[in-house]
Design a protein around this motif. Structure first.
Motif, PDB file in Angstrom:
ATOM      1  N   ASP A  89       1.182  -0.731  -0.206  1.00 23.12           N
ATOM      2  CA  ASP A  89       0.053  -0.089  -0.191  1.00 23.12           C
ATOM      3  C   ASP A  89       1.005   1.410   0.097  1.00 23.12           C
ATOM      4  O   ASP A  89       1.626   1.414   0.804  1.00 23.12           O
ATOM      5  CB  ASP A  89      -1.039   0.427   1.825  1.00 23.12           C
ATOM      6  CG  ASP A  89      -1.761   0.997   1.056  1.00 23.12           C
ATOM      7  OD1 ASP A  89      -1.222   1.844   0.493  1.00 23.12           O
ATOM      8  OD2 ASP A  89      -2.714   1.062   2.210  1.00 23.12           O
ATOM      9  N   PRO A  90       0.756   2.310  -0.751  1.00 21.77           N
ATOM     10  CA  PRO A  90       1.669   3.807  -1.079  1.00 21.77           C
ATOM     11  C   PRO A  90       1.494   4.089   0.319  1.00 21.77           C
ATOM     12  O   PRO A  90       2.245   5.161   0.684  1.00 21.77           O
ATOM     13  CB  PRO A  90       1.379   3.986  -2.058  1.00 21.77           C
ATOM     14  CG  PRO A  90      -0.444   3.660  -2.714  1.00 21.77           C
ATOM     15  CD  PRO A  90      -0.187   1.865  -2.062  1.00 21.77           C
ATOM     16  N   TYR A  91       0.571   3.901   1.153  1.00 18.80           N
ATOM     17  CA  TYR A  91       0.609   5.097   2.399  1.00 18.80           C
ATOM     18  C   TYR A  91       0.561   4.766   3.350  1.00 18.80           C
ATOM     19  O   TYR A  91       0.292   4.950   4.589  1.00 18.80           O
ATOM     20  CB  TYR A  91      -1.184   5.112   2.223  1.00 18.80           C
ATOM     21  CG  TYR A  91      -1.625   5.928   1.614  1.00 18.80           C
ATOM     22  CD1 TYR A  91      -0.979   7.441   1.103  1.00 18.80           C
ATOM     23  CD2 TYR A  91      -2.781   6.256   0.107  1.00 18.80           C
ATOM     24  CE1 TYR A  91      -1.676   8.407  -0.519  1.00 18.80           C
ATOM     25  CE2 TYR A  91      -2.821   6.106  -1.282  1.00 18.80           C
ATOM     26  CZ  TYR A  91      -2.600   7.756  -0.690  1.00 18.80           C
ATOM     27  OH  TYR A  91      -2.663   8.868  -1.909  1.00 18.80           O
ATOM     28  N   GLU A  92       1.161   2.891   3.286  1.00 14.86           N
ATOM     29  CA  GLU A  92       1.558   2.065   4.609  1.00 14.86           C
ATOM     30  C   GLU A  92       3.176   2.485   5.060  1.00 14.86           C
ATOM     31  O   GLU A  92       2.765   2.665   6.374  1.00 14.86           O
ATOM     32  CB  GLU A  92       2.258   0.440   3.917  1.00 14.86           C
ATOM     33  CG  GLU A  92       2.632  -0.240   5.229  1.00 14.86           C
ATOM     34  CD  GLU A  92       1.226  -0.408   5.903  1.00 14.86           C
ATOM     35  OE1 GLU A  92       1.602  -0.808   7.597  1.00 14.86           O
ATOM     36  OE2 GLU A  92      -0.277  -0.443   5.927  1.00 14.86           O
ATOM     37  N   GLU A  93       3.559   3.166   4.700  1.00 11.73           N
ATOM     38  CA  GLU A  93       5.016   3.898   4.995  1.00 11.73           C
ATOM     39  C   GLU A  93       4.825   4.684   5.914  1.00 11.73           C
ATOM     40  O   GLU A  93       5.101   5.563   7.079  1.00 11.73           O
ATOM     41  CB  GLU A  93       6.254   4.185   4.224  1.00 11.73           C
ATOM     42  CG  GLU A  93       7.132   4.424   4.567  1.00 11.73           C
ATOM     43  CD  GLU A  93       8.071   5.051   3.450  1.00 11.73           C
ATOM     44  OE1 GLU A  93       9.526   5.009   4.452  1.00 11.73           O
ATOM     45  OE2 GLU A  93       7.867   5.002   2.616  1.00 11.73           O
ATOM     46  N   SER A  94       3.645   5.773   5.663  1.00 12.69           N
ATOM     47  CA  SER A  94       3.035   7.003   6.507  1.00 12.69           C
ATOM     48  C   SER A  94       2.087   6.463   7.199  1.00 12.69           C
ATOM     49  O   SER A  94       2.427   7.031   8.871  1.00 12.69           O
ATOM     50  CB  SER A  94       2.305   8.102   5.513  1.00 12.69           C
ATOM     51  OG  SER A  94       2.766   7.792   4.120  1.00 12.69           O
ATOM     52  N   ARG A  95       1.531   5.045   7.151  1.00  7.16           N
ATOM     53  CA  ARG A  95       0.658   4.659   8.716  1.00  7.16           C
ATOM     54  C   ARG A  95       2.457   4.443   9.549  1.00  7.16           C
ATOM     55  O   ARG A  95       1.174   4.369  10.853  1.00  7.16           O
ATOM     56  CB  ARG A  95      -0.243   4.111   8.241  1.00  7.16           C
ATOM     57  CG  ARG A  95      -1.572   4.709   7.663  1.00  7.16           C
ATOM     58  CD  ARG A  95      -2.795   2.996   7.356  1.00  7.16           C
ATOM     59  NE  ARG A  95      -2.732   2.004   6.151  1.00  7.16           N
ATOM     60  CZ  ARG A  95      -2.727   2.610   5.060  1.00  7.16           C
ATOM     61  NH1 ARG A  95      -3.216   3.738   4.807  1.00  7.16           N
ATOM     62  NH2 ARG A  95      -1.950   1.250   3.959  1.00  7.16           N
TER      63      ARG A  95
END
Length: 236
Positions: A89-95
């Motif tokens: 998920d491209p937003y996983e690192e942000s999470r």
């Protein structure tokens, strides 16, 4: 039941090179393959977490039958890691970063959370720098494209938006500029960049007065146009 399928992203050449570099680092015996323990270290290096026993078993058993090595060779390791990267998920690192900051699991960050995290990972940064980074992060959420939509808000709508800012201040424990102040600063910054860029379509709309200190106001026939970005920026 409808299920939305997310397309896998393309793995870049630099990510493939990183897979090879991680393999070389984790191949402790320079044997040309990764043992079970080597693989765990490699996954930690690639993704920042230790794989479970089940995931490690699945990765190790994915080795082709015609492979006679007792572990995972480079080509198979690269293929597996690229598949994981493509499915991420491209937003996983942000999470994950947010979760690392949110040590109390409150689903929001306070200025104290920011200070605590930066004290661990970047202790050389001054408190003022950390506070500015925190403030700009909050401001960016409040002011996305603000020059395009704020000017034509009614007084009641502006008051409601300021209440959101006030609530954010009480939650995070840090002062924020008013929404009007954010709008003014963004207008001036955007107008400055347009004036400096002769190729911008709006560059010809700005012409200085004879003394050169201010710019000539635009003629506006409607309040909608008068409250839009260009006339407002010139008035500021």
């Amino acid at each position: 039941m409808y299920q939305q399928h997310r397309e896998q992203r393309r793995v870049t050449d630099s990510e493939k090179s990183r897979c090879a570099a991680v393999f070389q680092e984790c191949d402790s015996g320079r044997s040309g393959y990764l043992s079970r323990e080597d693989l765990k270290v490699a996954v930690v290096s690639m993704f920042g977490y230790k794989p479970s026993k089940m995931e490690t078993d699945m990765l190790m058993t994915s080795v082709p039958e015609d492979n006679h090595l007792p572990g995972l060779p480079l080509d198979q390791f690269t293929s597996l890691m690229c598949s994981k990267l493509a499915a991420m998920d491209p937003y996983e690192e942000s999470r994950q970063i947010f979760s690392a900051f949110d040590v109390h699991c409150r689903s929001f960050l306070t200025v104290e959370d920011f200070k605590r995290a930066f004290a661990k990972v970047a202790p050389h940064l001054s408190e003022q720098t950390v506070l500015e980074a925190f403030r700009y992060t909050v401001e960016s959420m409040l002011s996305d494209c603000i020059v395009a939509w704020f000017g034509n808000l009614s007084a009641q709508e502006r008051k409601r938006l300021q209440k959101v800012v006030n609530t954010a201040q009480s939650i995070i424990g840090s002062d924020l500029p008013t929404i009007e102040g954010i709008y003014r600063s963004r207008c001036l910054k955007k107008a400055g960049s347009i004036i400096k860029d002769p190729h911008h379509p709006g560059h010809t709309l700005t012409s200085p007065l004879p003394l050169g200190r201010r710019y000539r106001s635009l003629k506006t026939a409607t309040s909608r146009f008068r409250n839009s970005f260009f006339p407002t920026a010139i008035r500021y």
